[in-house]
Design a protein around this motif. Sequence first.
Motif, PDB file in Angstrom:
ATOM      1  N   THR A   1      90.634  13.042  36.191  1.00  0.00           N
ATOM      2  CA  THR A   1      91.294  11.963  36.921  1.00  0.00           C
ATOM      3  C   THR A   1      92.808  12.092  36.818  1.00  0.00           C
ATOM      4  N   LEU A   2      93.293  12.421  35.641  1.00  0.00           N
ATOM      5  CA  LEU A   2      94.731  12.607  35.471  1.00  0.00           C
ATOM      6  C   LEU A   2      95.236  13.782  36.305  1.00  0.00           C
TER       7      LEU A   2
ATOM      8  N   ARG B   1      93.927  15.026  39.110  1.00  0.00           N
ATOM      9  CA  ARG B   1      93.913  14.679  40.544  1.00  0.00           C
ATOM     10  C   ARG B   1      95.051  13.721  40.886  1.00  0.00           C
ATOM     11  N   ALA B   2      95.317  12.766  40.010  1.00  0.00           N
ATOM     12  CA  ALA B   2      96.427  11.844  40.256  1.00  0.00           C
ATOM     13  C   ALA B   2      97.757  12.593  40.236  1.00  0.00           C
ATOM     14  N   ALA B   3      97.904  13.570  39.337  1.00  0.00           N
ATOM     15  CA  ALA B   3      99.135  14.354  39.274  1.00  0.00           C
ATOM     16  C   ALA B   3      99.339  15.148  40.561  1.00  0.00           C
ATOM     17  N   GLN B   4      98.267  15.683  41.132  1.00  0.00           N
ATOM     18  CA  GLN B   4      98.389  16.414  42.391  1.00  0.00           C
ATOM     19  C   GLN B   4      98.881  15.492  43.501  1.00  0.00           C
ATOM     20  N   ILE B   5      98.379  14.297  43.551  1.00  0.00           N
ATOM     21  CA  ILE B   5      98.788  13.350  44.598  1.00  0.00           C
ATOM     22  C   ILE B   5     100.233  12.909  44.388  1.00  0.00           C
ATOM     23  N   PHE B   6     100.561  12.513  43.164  1.00  0.00           N
ATOM     24  CA  PHE B   6     101.900  11.999  42.914  1.00  0.00           C
ATOM     25  C   PHE B   6     102.962  13.082  42.986  1.00  0.00           C
TER      26      PHE B   6
ATOM     27  N   TYR C   1      93.789   3.675  32.069  1.00  0.00           N
ATOM     28  CA  TYR C   1      92.601   3.821  32.903  1.00  0.00           C
ATOM     29  C   TYR C   1      92.318   5.297  33.164  1.00  0.00           C
ATOM     30  N   GLY C   2      93.400   6.091  33.375  1.00  0.00           N
ATOM     31  CA  GLY C   2      93.223   7.527  33.583  1.00  0.00           C
ATOM     32  C   GLY C   2      92.686   8.218  32.350  1.00  0.00           C
TER      33      GLY C   2
END
Length: 69
Positions: free
Chosen positions: A10-11, A13-18, A2-3
């Motif tokens: 999107t990938l 931003r998700a990496a920053q959160i995780f 999905y990313g």
Amino acid sequence: MYGLRLGLETLGRAAQIFFSFFAFFLIFLIVLLFPEAQIERIYPILNTPFPDMLHTIMFGVFFPLEKCA
């Protein structure tokens, strides 16, 4: 998948959160395990002279590059 479908942003931003969650849990784990540490097991490393330790570290880091040249 999905990313990848939504793109690189999107990938990122998700990496920053995780990454922040991962860093928090890693620090939390280290703090909780610190009382179980046995300082006596570090003494063989601390008895090694610094130049010998530095030579060993540099050999381990640069040995794979020696074969390429």
